[in-house]
Design an enzyme around this catalytic site. Structure first.
Site, PDB file in Angstrom:
ATOM      1  N   ASP A 116      44.058  45.566  36.410  1.00 21.29           N
ATOM      2  CA  ASP A 116      43.572  44.363  35.711  1.00 21.29           C
ATOM      3  C   ASP A 116      44.224  43.053  36.154  1.00 21.29           C
ATOM      4  OD1 ASP A 116      42.243  46.370  34.419  1.00 21.29           O
ATOM      5  OD2 ASP A 116      43.025  45.944  32.423  1.00 21.29           O
ATOM      6  N   LYS A 138      36.408  49.109  33.747  1.00 18.30           N
ATOM      7  CA  LYS A 138      36.716  49.862  32.530  1.00 18.30           C
ATOM      8  C   LYS A 138      36.459  49.009  31.292  1.00 18.30           C
ATOM      9  CE  LYS A 138      41.716  48.872  32.813  1.00 18.30           C
ATOM     10  NZ  LYS A 138      41.918  48.264  31.526  1.00 18.30           N
ATOM     11  N   CYS A 165      47.421  47.602  28.895  1.00 20.98           N
ATOM     12  CA  CYS A 165      46.612  48.439  29.806  1.00 20.98           C
ATOM     13  C   CYS A 165      47.446  49.322  30.722  1.00 20.98           C
ATOM     14  CB  CYS A 165      45.653  47.560  30.596  1.00 20.98           C
ATOM     15  SG  CYS A 165      44.398  46.834  29.517  1.00 20.98           S
TER      16      CYS A 165
HETATM   17  N1  TIU Z   1      44.690  44.525  30.808  1.00 22.13           N
HETATM   18  C1  TIU Z   1      45.217  44.359  29.601  1.00 22.13           C
HETATM   19  O1  TIU Z   1      46.389  44.615  29.378  1.00 22.13           O
HETATM   20  N2  TIU Z   1      44.369  43.835  28.620  1.00 22.13           N
HETATM   21  C2  TIU Z   1      44.818  43.064  27.572  1.00 22.13           C
HETATM   22  O2  TIU Z   1      44.030  42.593  26.764  1.00 22.13           O
HETATM   23  N3  TIU Z   1      46.162  42.837  27.506  1.00 22.13           N
HETATM   24  C3  TIU Z   1      46.825  42.029  26.642  1.00 22.13           C
HETATM   25  O3  TIU Z   1      48.063  42.067  26.652  1.00 22.13           O
HETATM   26  N4  TIU Z   1      46.160  41.202  25.859  1.00 22.13           N
END
Ligand code: TIU
Length: 221
Positions: free
Chosen positions: A24, A129, A162
């Site tokens: 991500d 995802k 994530c």
């Molecule tokens: N990729 C991921 O960690 N998504 C989130 O929304 N993380 C946050 O810490 N907000």
């Protein structure tokens, strides 16, 4: 076999059955005006991971190790967006709404895509995802098993969300995970510290933690 000095003990892996997973590293999390900032976060906290991930990515490309990228996001019609996720936080501009980089966390939008610094190359699968975990509602497990992957080198953001969800999912599916401490990042320094401790505690309850320098040194020798 490659041996990396790690916590709680040496991590040993075979590059031919290992994948680097980059979780991500999207504009919506790492750049101003994205989803991360709309949640009230300081995105500069995450940007420290970019350069260390680039170094590992370059090395893994040279060694022809499997590289997988993930992106969190949803279909433009929002049919895969749970209502609970949509309404959480009572945001004035949330997932699916139009922000400065297009619709927030929607596939095909500029904000949803991976930052230029870590742009995927041809042959590197991108896993789209809908959730926090990289295995939930994706074909990641089948891609890994088709390539005979047993170990994951884990990088990306955010450490306690994530990254942790993915490591926990991977752990229950029998993968060995090494999390690179400087290649993962959190908006919250105290969560970064605690989340990394949680991986390696109790004899490596979820896996191993090491600085990327230890991995790069092991690959050089
Ligand atoms: N990729 C991921 O960690 N998504 C989130 O929304 N993380 C946050 O810490 N907000």
């Amino acid at each position: 076999m490659i041996t990396v000095k790690a916590d709680p003990y040496d991590f040993v892996f075979d590059p031919s059955t290992t994948a680097l997973i980059i979780i991500d590293m999207q504009r919506d999390f790492l750049e101003p005006d994205g989803f991360g900032e709309m949640l009230g976060n300081d995105v500069s906290q995450l940007r420290t991971a970019i350069a260390p991930i680039q170094a590992v990515l370059d090395t893994f490309r040279q060694h022809k190790v499997t590289i997988i990228h993930t992106r969190e996001g949803h279909r433009p019609d929002l049919s895969d967006l749970p209502v609970a996720k949509k309404v959480r936080g009572h945001l004035s501009c949330g997932i699916g709404d139009v922000g400065p980089m297009g619709r927030i966390l929607i596939r095909g939008e500029r904000g949803h895509d991976i930052i230029d610094e870590l742009c995927p190359q041809t042959g590197e699968p991108i896993i789209d995802k809908p959730g926090k975990g990289s295995f939930y509602a994706t074909d990641l497990q089948s891609i890994l098993s088709n390539r005979g992957i047993k170990s994951l080198i884990v990088t990306g953001v955010t450490t306690e969300v994530c990254v942790h969800t993915t490591v926990r999912e991977a752990n229950d599916r029998g993968f060995e995970c090494l999390v690179l401490a400087d290649c993962v990042a959190s908006y919250f320094p105290e969560f970064q510290t605690a989340a990394l401790k949680m991986i390696a505690a109790q004899g490596g309850i979820f896996g191993w933690v090491a600085p990327s320098a230890n991995l790069l040194k092991a690959l050089q020798s």
